[in-house]
Design an enzyme around this catalytic site. Structure first.
Site, mmCIF file in Angstrom:
data_model
loop_
_atom_site.group_PDB
_atom_site.id
_atom_site.type_symbol
_atom_site.label_atom_id
_atom_site.label_comp_id
_atom_site.label_asym_id
_atom_site.label_seq_id
_atom_site.Cartn_x
_atom_site.Cartn_y
_atom_site.Cartn_z
ATOM 1 N N PHE A 106 0.819 -1.220 0.000
ATOM 2 C CA PHE A 106 0.000 0.000 0.000
ATOM 3 C C PHE A 106 0.849 1.265 0.000
ATOM 4 O O PHE A 106 0.334 2.354 -0.261
ATOM 5 C CB PHE A 106 -0.973 -0.006 1.183
ATOM 6 C CG PHE A 106 -0.462 0.673 2.416
ATOM 7 C CD1 PHE A 106 0.439 0.042 3.248
ATOM 8 C CD2 PHE A 106 -0.869 1.953 2.744
ATOM 9 C CE1 PHE A 106 0.924 0.672 4.379
ATOM 10 C CE2 PHE A 106 -0.391 2.597 3.878
ATOM 11 C CZ PHE A 106 0.514 1.949 4.701
ATOM 12 N N LYS A 107 2.146 1.134 0.273
ATOM 13 C CA LYS A 107 3.030 2.302 0.235
ATOM 14 C C LYS A 107 2.979 2.987 -1.134
ATOM 15 O O LYS A 107 3.237 4.188 -1.250
ATOM 16 C CB LYS A 107 4.477 1.897 0.541
ATOM 17 C CG LYS A 107 4.711 1.145 1.841
ATOM 18 C CD LYS A 107 4.620 2.042 3.058
ATOM 19 C CE LYS A 107 5.228 1.420 4.302
ATOM 20 N NZ LYS A 107 4.480 0.266 4.834
#
Ligand SMILES: *Cc1c(COP(=O)(O)O)cnc(C)c1O
Length: 485
Positions: A106-107
């Site tokens: 998700f970064k």
């Protein structure tokens, strides 16, 4: 909209300054001085990019509309396979899949856009120096930052990772990084060694002055940068509206969110979304066995006196959750006093009124064993494959249901593709001995589950190693100087 420091000793700054500075000069983190309200009716008609532009414009008021749009469309383009953020509906809850970007975690949601925001900010502020992003990583942040800043004009990115102690897939993703402005080094040491070396460079005034003369300035891609937090608000709004569009919720109905948490950035973004008027009721904070946040949310005391444990959800192996400082400011705590206590005594306790304001949080943690069993259970019952971090969230959500019988619709933030942690995921659903290397296991997992191997790692094993260097931890500063000579 202006930004102030959590420590309160600095003048307010524009969003462009907050993004370029990364951290406030008093050591605090930048926070917005207020929270704009969402017009959900209007949002209902927007696609992901339109929604992102709408939310970002409310916070980045010193950027022009064209600048925000340009950053959004460059960030959320065909790099994201299919939809930017698909929502999957399972029995009684949904999964917000945040891992469809280039690095499968998700970064990417924030690090795909941060470089564009930073470049525009430096132009706006008349910064002529080249911006050098220094990053210490335990795995996910490094690769996402490399992909984000790769070949962005006016920037260089230098990443230090522990040469031992990250997965084979994570390591190969980084050492095969392309781009003329990327530098990657393994260090003989752990993540903390890399982190403290990088921090000391940030504080090295002599080095900074020297580099300034050569036309360079340092900045940060870590989640202490407010430019990472704002783009994370967007996907909670998107996830909620997806429920409305699909008839799972009426506009205005409340939902709960469940977030696997490490540095407290992701879950804080959901709290900010709630403050903007998104109908979120409970925020369920899921930890692994490094459960410092579970204890804090239950007791009001943050206590570092515990042993650090390496777990099968390594991206959440963390004892100092840096974004919690922003939440402490949000609930009106005296942040400088608490941070001093943390530094000097290793613990602090918030005020009774602060504790009262935290009532919309629920917290618990999952053991490694519970995590593995949950991956297996969900896969066998619902044919849905979760990575280890998402499974931590599922364990904690199941505990919440037992504790409260609150069966409001819940949305679980899924933070990584199961392929990013292939070995642990495969171990959970298979009794076979896993003798192959991780690259082979990618294909074993594909064969077993029928789940397509994500494009970015399909041919990972064939990618050449472009960054072979492993250096000693004492030569990190020297290495930075050599790169920038
Ligand atoms: C970084 C990360 C987390 C933790 O997110 P925070 O914002 O630090 O709380 C959870 N899961 C994965 C896979 C991550 O990479």
């Amino acid at each position: 909209m202006l930004y102030k420091s959590t420590r309160g000793y600095e003048e307010k700054v524009s969003s462009a300054s907050a993004i370029v500075n990364g951290i406030a000069p008093d050591g605090g983190l930048y926070i917005p001085e207020s929270f704009p309200k969402l017009d959900l009716d209007k949002c209902l008609k927007m696609n992901y990019q339109e929604l992102a532009s709408y939310v970002l414009k409310m916070y980045l008021t010193d950027y022009s509309d064209a600048e925000v749009n340009c950053a959004v469309y460059k960030a959320y383009d065909e790099k994201f396979v299919d939809e930017v953020v698909p929502v999957k509906y399972l029995e009684g809850r949904s999964v917000l899949e945040l891992y469809h970007g280039r690095t499968l975690a998700f970064k990417d949601m924030a690090l795909s856009i941060l470089p564009h925001l930073m470049k525009k900010a430096s132009k706006k502020l008349g910064v002529e120096d080249e911006i050098v992003i220094l990053t210490a990583t335990s795995g996910d942040t490094g690769k996402a930052a490399l992909e984000g800043f790769c070949d962005v004009d006016g920037t260089k990115i230098v990443v230090f990772y522990p040469s031992e102690g990250i997965s084979e897939i994570q390591k190969h993703q980084m050492v095969s990084q392309k781009g003329d402005n990327t530098y990657v080094f393994g260090i003989k040491g752990n993540f903390d060694d890399a982190q403290s070396a990088v921090k000391s460079i940030f504080l090295d005034d002599a080095l900074k002055a020297d580099l300034k003369e050569k036309g360079y300035q340092f900045s940060s891609a870590n989640s202490i940068n407010i430019g990472r937090l704002v783009p994370q608000i967007v996907y909670y709004v998107h996830g909620y509206l997806d429920h409305v569009r699909k008839g799972m919720l009426n506009l205005g109905d409340f939902m709960n969110v469940v977030v696997p948490t490490g540095n407290f950035g992701n879950i804080l973004a959901s709290r900010y979304a709630k403050e903007m008027g998104l109908p979120i009721d409970k925020l369920i904070c899921a930890s692994n066995e490094n459960a410092v946040l579970t204890d804090f949310i239950k007791s009001g005391t943050y206590d570092l006196d515990r042993k650090f444990k390496v777990t099968n959800s390594p991206s959440m192996d963390i004892l100092i959750s840096s974004n919690l400082e922003r939440y402490l400011a949000f609930i009106g705590e005296d942040v400088p006093v608490l941070m001093n206590k943390l530094k000097n005594q290793g613990s602090y306790t918030i005020s009774p009124s602060g504790k009262e304001k935290m009532k919309d949080f629920y917290a618990s943690f999952a053991t490694e064993r519970e995590t593995v069993l949950k991956i297996k259970e969900v896969y066998e019952k619902e044919a849905y494959l979760m990575d280890t971090h998402t499974a931590v969230a599922q364990v904690v959500y199941d505990r919440y249901l037992e504790d409260t019988s609150d069966d409001k619709p819940a949305m679980i933030a899924s933070t990584a593709s199961p392929y990013k942690f292939t070995r642990d995921v495969l171990k959970s659903i298979s009794d076979d001995l896993l003798l192959d290397d991780d690259f082979e296991l990618i294909h074993v997992l594909a064969e077993k589950t029928g789940l397509e191997v994500p494009e970015p790692i399909k041919y990972l094993a064939e990618d050449l190693v472009l960054h072979p260097h492993v250096i000693s931890k004492v030569s990190i500063k020297n290495t930075v100087e050599t790169i920038l000579r």
